[in-house]
Design an enzyme around this catalytic site. Structure first.
Site, PDB file in Angstrom:
ATOM      1  CG  HIS A 270      44.025  45.155  46.377  1.00 40.74           C
ATOM      2  ND1 HIS A 270      43.272  45.417  47.504  1.00 40.74           N
ATOM      3  CD2 HIS A 270      44.710  44.015  46.632  1.00 40.74           C
ATOM      4  CE1 HIS A 270      43.489  44.466  48.399  1.00 40.74           C
ATOM      5  NE2 HIS A 270      44.367  43.609  47.901  1.00 40.74           N
TER       6      HIS A 270
ATOM      7  CE  LYS B 130      47.202  68.170  55.669  1.00 40.48           C
ATOM      8  NZ  LYS B 130      47.113  68.397  57.126  1.00 40.48           N
TER       9      LYS B 130
ATOM     10  CB  CYS C 137      41.584  41.257  48.347  1.00 39.79           C
ATOM     11  SG  CYS C 137      43.070  40.316  48.759  1.00 39.79           S
ATOM     12  CE1 TYR C 138      39.505  37.847  55.923  1.00 38.53           C
ATOM     13  CE2 TYR C 138      37.391  38.939  55.576  1.00 38.53           C
ATOM     14  CZ  TYR C 138      38.199  38.084  56.306  1.00 38.53           C
ATOM     15  OH  TYR C 138      37.696  37.465  57.423  1.00 38.53           O
TER      16      TYR C 138
ATOM     17  CG  ASP D  58      44.194  69.386  58.864  1.00 37.74           C
ATOM     18  OD1 ASP D  58      44.296  69.630  57.646  1.00 37.74           O
ATOM     19  OD2 ASP D  58      44.728  68.398  59.410  1.00 37.74           O
TER      20      ASP D  58
ATOM     21  N   GLY E 260      41.564  42.737  53.579  1.00 30.71           N
ATOM     22  CA  GLY E 260      41.885  42.734  55.007  1.00 30.71           C
ATOM     23  C   GLY E 260      43.002  41.765  55.291  1.00 30.71           C
TER      24      GLY E 260
ATOM     25  CD  GLU F  24      41.796  48.655  46.829  1.00 25.78           C
ATOM     26  OE1 GLU F  24      41.263  48.101  45.845  1.00 25.78           O
ATOM     27  OE2 GLU F  24      42.169  48.040  47.839  1.00 25.78           O
TER      28      GLU F  24
END
Ligand code: XMP
Length: 529
Positions: free
Chosen positions: A171, A385, A77-78, A230, A50, A173
């Site tokens: 990170h 998506k 991290c945060y 969508d 964050g 991710e």
């Protein structure tokens, strides 16, 4: 289910994606979520990164009750700083320098039979990672051991000696941390023992059952479609779930692409068997746009007119529908909201977190939602998506539609600079059709994120045969982008570019020049207005 508590990092949603790639189901909620408000018990919790500093006044903190749950916790991290700060506020301080970019993490094996080494299990002695932080741990929190370090961060990875609580400064991710997914797997599957059973086909079955239960066997659903991915996928799903009790409405706003309305009709009605009504509003839209040159005014006219026509049609459908034998009232409104839109409204917004502006003209008219109004149904709200595309394929939607570039609600009106006249709409349509067809023929359509031909206000002189012509200037735009917040111009092969220009000038009456917009976003935007 794994719980991800979001502290507002721009990459929080990637944690969910990586977990889903492992077939592990996870849900993300704001970091301020109270455990007692949760209807389920997570098998493990991840605290995201964050933009704030844990020691600042007003910085976001998690509900302390999560530490009493006894489930494994991983702070990123945060999130890692939050763990350390909870143990003692003095554990976290500003670093001497911001640390951004690649770093090599040395993994320390603590040994023993406990959980401590399991986070980095199988990842070797050195792990290549991506760091992005300013604050750092200056002391090891009590009860923890160091399991990883870098030159700059002595405590790049920590683990509690007794409890399955871990913190990492980098990170996992991000794709810049090549083996990050393996680390997340160690946590989710190894430590939390989350089941790896999330698959798209189950998700479809599950969604269909959920819709049937929610809507019941009488109520009806209405929804706007645009021909985009969508809304088409959402409509197809509803059709599968409740058949004729779903009513799709396409409003022709006069600024759709060449033959688009017929194509949508063909796909939705004939190919997918969706119960579709087309409202031809083209004349009304173009009348209301007459003389209007200001971009935001164009948007609001198109949005407002859409709502007027949609509402009128909804009332008409309601009247007809409610007289159908065995069917009940129109009670629901379908919207093809995706996960990133949900996150935008959920996410904790720290002072420096970016907030995307949404411009969804197809949204539900507020006045239809009030009082006795319609209830919202959003079957795609858990998907990204590319997942919606996969979902669409599994529902039998052809690839051409599934891979379609996004198209804005105000259509080509925001690609025609200045006044939207029928003449200029016709020019933009023809030029766009040639441009897109040639891109498809060249096999490069999927390499770009969006492409179109727009029209400038000014005109330029040209010569065709022996004739002097004074015609419009076409502006071609093609960009690559991952999130549409930033974009780069697509690098065409110059020979192809010239062929495209030649065909447009030759085949579209009233055009004398073709230009290519090479502006990045920022500072440019993707659309011209
Ligand atoms: P910009 O032009 O802001 O576009 O760089 C970013 C993305 O948003 C789309 N866009 C819109 N979509 N209504 C929409 O439904 C709008 O008013 C609108 N304006 C921009 C644009 O096509 C691109 O994908």
């Amino acid at each position: 289910t794994l719980l991800v508590l979001d502290f507002g990092s721009q990459t929080s949603h990637l944690i969910i994606r990586r977990l889903r790639a492992l077939n592990v189901y996870a849900e993300m909620l704001p970091c301020t979520t109270k455990l007692r408000d949760l209807a389920w018990t997570p098998v493990g919790i991840i605290l995201s990164g964050g933009p704030s500093s844990v020691y600042d006044q007003g910085a976001p903190h998690v509900d302390p009750a999560i530490f009493d749950l006894g489930v494994p916790i991983l702070g990123i991290c945060y999130g890692c700083q939050e763990l350390a700060w909870r143990a003692d506020a003095k554990n976290v301080a500003p670093g001497e320098a911001r640390e951004y970019g690649h770093a090599d993490v040395a993994v320390h094996k603590v040994g023993g039979s406990g959980h401590v080494d399991r986070l980095f299990d199988g990842l070797g002695d050195i792990m290549h990672v991506y760091m992005s932080h300013f604050d750092k741990l200056v002391r090891l929190p009590e009860g923890f051991v160091t399991v990883a370090s870098t030159q700059n961060s002595e405590f790049a990875g920590i683990a509690h000696r007794e409890k399955p609580v871990f913190g990492i400064q980098f990170h996992p991710e991000l794709s810049h941390t090549p083996r990050g997914t393996e680390l997340l797997k160690n946590f989710a599957v190894g430590i939390c023992e989350a089941r790896q059973h999330w698959v798209m086909s189950d998700f479809i079955k599950h969604e269909i059952t959920r819709i049937r239960k929610l809507v019941g066997d009488k109520a009806q659903v209405i929804g706007a479609v645009s021909g985009g991915v969508d809304s088409t996928v959402a409509a197809r799903l509803m059709q599968e779930a409740i058949g004729e009790r779903f009513h799709a409405v396409l409003v022709d706003n006069g600024v759709m692409r060449l033959d688009e309305c017929q194509q949508v009709q063909q796909t939705l009605q004939q190919h997918l068997g969706i119960n579709l009504t087309i409202v031809d509003g083209s004349k009304l839209f173009l009348d209301r746009l007459k003389g209007v040159t200001e971009p935001e005014k164009k948007r609001s006219i198109i949005g407002g007119t859409f709502i007027d026509l949609f509402e009128e049609e909804a009332i008409r459908i309601e009247k007809v529908a409610e007289n159908t034998p065995n069917a009940g009232k129109v009670e629901w409104f379908l919207q093809g909201t995706l996960y990133p839109d949900v996150i935008e409204s959920l996410s904790f917004k720290g002072p420096s977190a970016t907030i995307k502006t949404h411009h969804n003209v197809g949204g539900l008219p507020a006045r239809m939602m009030n009082g006795e109004g319609l209830k919202l149904i959003e079957p795609l709200r858990e998907l990204f998506k590319d997942e919606v595309r996969e979902f669409g394929r599994q529902l039998g939607i052809h690839d051409d539609l599934v891979m379609r570039h996004p198209f804005p609600g105000p259509g080509i009106a925001i690609r025609i600079i200045g006044e939207v006249t029928p003449e200029r709409v016709a020019i933009a349509r023809k030029a766009d059709h040639i441009f897109i067809s040639m891109i498809k023929e060249a096999g490069i359509y999927n390499e770009m994120s969006q492409a179109y031909a727009g029209v400038d206000t000014s005109r330029a002189v040209g010569v065709m045969g022996d004739q002097r012509v004074y015609g419009y200037i076409i502006i071609l735009r093609a960009v690559t982008s991952t999130d549409f917040m930033s974009a780069e111009p697509y690098e065409f092969e110059f020979g192809l570019m010239k062929k495209i220009a030649r065909r447009i000038v030759n085949e579209v009456d009233g055009v004398s020049r073709v230009t290519y917009d090479v502006t990045s976003k920022p500072p440019g935007t993707i659309e011209l207005e």
